[in-house]
Motif scaffolding. Structure first.
Motif, mmCIF file in Angstrom:
data_model
loop_
_atom_site.group_PDB
_atom_site.id
_atom_site.type_symbol
_atom_site.label_atom_id
_atom_site.label_comp_id
_atom_site.label_asym_id
_atom_site.label_seq_id
_atom_site.Cartn_x
_atom_site.Cartn_y
_atom_site.Cartn_z
ATOM 1 N N ILE A 221 0.873 -1.183 0.000
ATOM 2 C CA ILE A 221 0.000 0.000 0.000
ATOM 3 C C ILE A 221 0.906 1.227 0.000
ATOM 4 O O ILE A 221 1.675 1.438 0.938
ATOM 5 N N VAL A 222 0.816 2.008 -1.071
ATOM 6 C CA VAL A 222 1.675 3.192 -1.198
ATOM 7 C C VAL A 222 1.017 4.392 -0.526
ATOM 8 O O VAL A 222 1.671 5.196 0.134
ATOM 9 N N GLU A 223 -0.303 4.483 -0.690
ATOM 10 C CA GLU A 223 -1.007 5.651 -0.161
ATOM 11 C C GLU A 223 -2.479 5.286 0.006
ATOM 12 O O GLU A 223 -3.023 4.519 -0.785
ATOM 13 N N GLU A 224 -3.111 5.822 1.030
ATOM 14 C CA GLU A 224 -4.556 5.629 1.179
ATOM 15 C C GLU A 224 -5.162 6.852 1.820
ATOM 16 O O GLU A 224 -4.482 7.593 2.540
ATOM 17 N N GLY A 225 -6.433 7.081 1.534
ATOM 18 C CA GLY A 225 -7.107 8.249 2.097
ATOM 19 C C GLY A 225 -8.500 8.367 1.527
ATOM 20 O O GLY A 225 -8.989 7.455 0.843
ATOM 21 N N THR A 226 -9.146 9.490 1.788
ATOM 22 C CA THR A 226 -10.460 9.734 1.196
ATOM 23 C C THR A 226 -10.278 9.918 -0.310
ATOM 24 O O THR A 226 -9.168 10.227 -0.768
ATOM 25 N N PRO A 227 -11.367 9.766 -1.078
ATOM 26 C CA PRO A 227 -11.245 10.015 -2.513
ATOM 27 C C PRO A 227 -10.657 11.398 -2.805
ATOM 28 O O PRO A 227 -9.823 11.538 -3.710
ATOM 29 N N GLU A 228 -11.066 12.390 -2.022
ATOM 30 C CA GLU A 228 -10.556 13.749 -2.254
ATOM 31 C C GLU A 228 -9.036 13.803 -2.037
ATOM 32 O O GLU A 228 -8.292 14.379 -2.836
ATOM 33 N N GLN A 229 -8.574 13.169 -0.964
ATOM 34 C CA GLN A 229 -7.128 13.169 -0.694
ATOM 35 C C GLN A 229 -6.358 12.473 -1.813
ATOM 36 O O GLN A 229 -5.332 12.966 -2.279
ATOM 37 N N ILE A 230 -6.862 11.332 -2.246
ATOM 38 C CA ILE A 230 -6.135 10.525 -3.235
ATOM 39 C C ILE A 230 -6.141 11.186 -4.611
ATOM 40 O O ILE A 230 -5.112 11.253 -5.292
#
Length: 247
Positions: A221-230
């Motif tokens: 997993i490189v990055e995760e967050g809300t759709p807005e963050q991603i």
């Protein structure tokens, strides 16, 4: 364990070819009830391997998966019992070609949940009505379009009254004009609060429906967050370059 956490994955690894390929390289994740987790990333990033590991269709090399508080990676656990609570929808529809649509939907509930024929049929017809296919109950899979088959595959999984739905690129084998009808069914499920983990290339769906978006690359997993963050504020160069290609 927190009751709200449905699935807890710790340090999951999956190696192929005697350890030379690390399809999963230490993935940890929690999925709470009612969450819609959308997993994106390039081909070969480990997305589908991760999703298929959640119900042990792929057996992890190491790591632990707790589902509803039970360690399903323990070899003494009856995995089939827990799989009944995990609906799975694949790229290809996996319907039984020799059975009508109605029988495809009722065989599991009758055999595994011990429902009566009447009860199983009633539930199946209700779900067929929800996806606009009640007139196809007596048809065979070969008589349906790809989009119709995939909608059937989704409601067939729902007939088992699962606690979570796992979708492995459910629209990637469909003609473009059929994608929308399948995504609409999935959006409806999300609105009703179904816990879902979805591997997809449909970025619009990820942005609109995901409560959390997870970007994977090289088994991590490189990055995760809300759709807005991603989508609007990606942090890593790898995610930025991926989004530049797909958006």
């Amino acid at each position: 364990m927190n009751d709200k956490i449905l699935i807890k994955v710790t340090d999951l690894k999956k190696h192929f070819k005697e350890g030379s390929i690390h399809a999963l390289d230490g993935v940890s994740m929690e999925i709470s009830r009612g969450e819609v987790i959308v997993i994106i990333g390039p081909s070969g990033s480990g997305k589908s391997t991760f999703l298929r590991s959640l119900n042990l269709l792929e057996e992890p090399t190491s790591g632990e998966i707790l589902f509803e508080g039970v360690n399903i990676t323990d070899p003494h656990v009856n995995i089939n019992k827990h799989r009944q609570k995990m609906g799975m929808v694949f790229q290809h529809f996996n319907l039984f070609p020799n059975m009508t649509i109605l029988r495809n939907m009722t065989i599991g509930p009758q055999k595994l949940l011990k429902k009566s024929k009447e009860e199983a049929n009633a539930k199946a017809m209700e779900l067929l009505g929800r996806v606009g296919l009640s007139d196809r109950a007596d048809a065979y899979p070969s008589q349906l379009s790809g989009g119709q088959k995939q909608r059937i595959a989704i409601v067939r999984a729902l007939c088992m009254e699962p606690d979570v739905m796992l979708f492995d690129e459910p629209t990637s084998a469909l003609d473009p004009e059929m994608v929308g009808e399948v995504l609409d069914v999935m959006k409806e499920l999300a609105r009703e609060g179904m816990t879902m983990a979805v591997v997809t290339h449909e970025m619009g769906f990820a942005r609109e429906v995901g409560s959390r978006v997870v970007f994977m690359d090289s088994g991590k997993i490189v990055e995760e967050g809300t759709p807005e963050q991603i989508f609007d504020h990606p942090q890593s160069d790898r995610l930025k370059s991926f989004l530049a290609k797909v958006l």
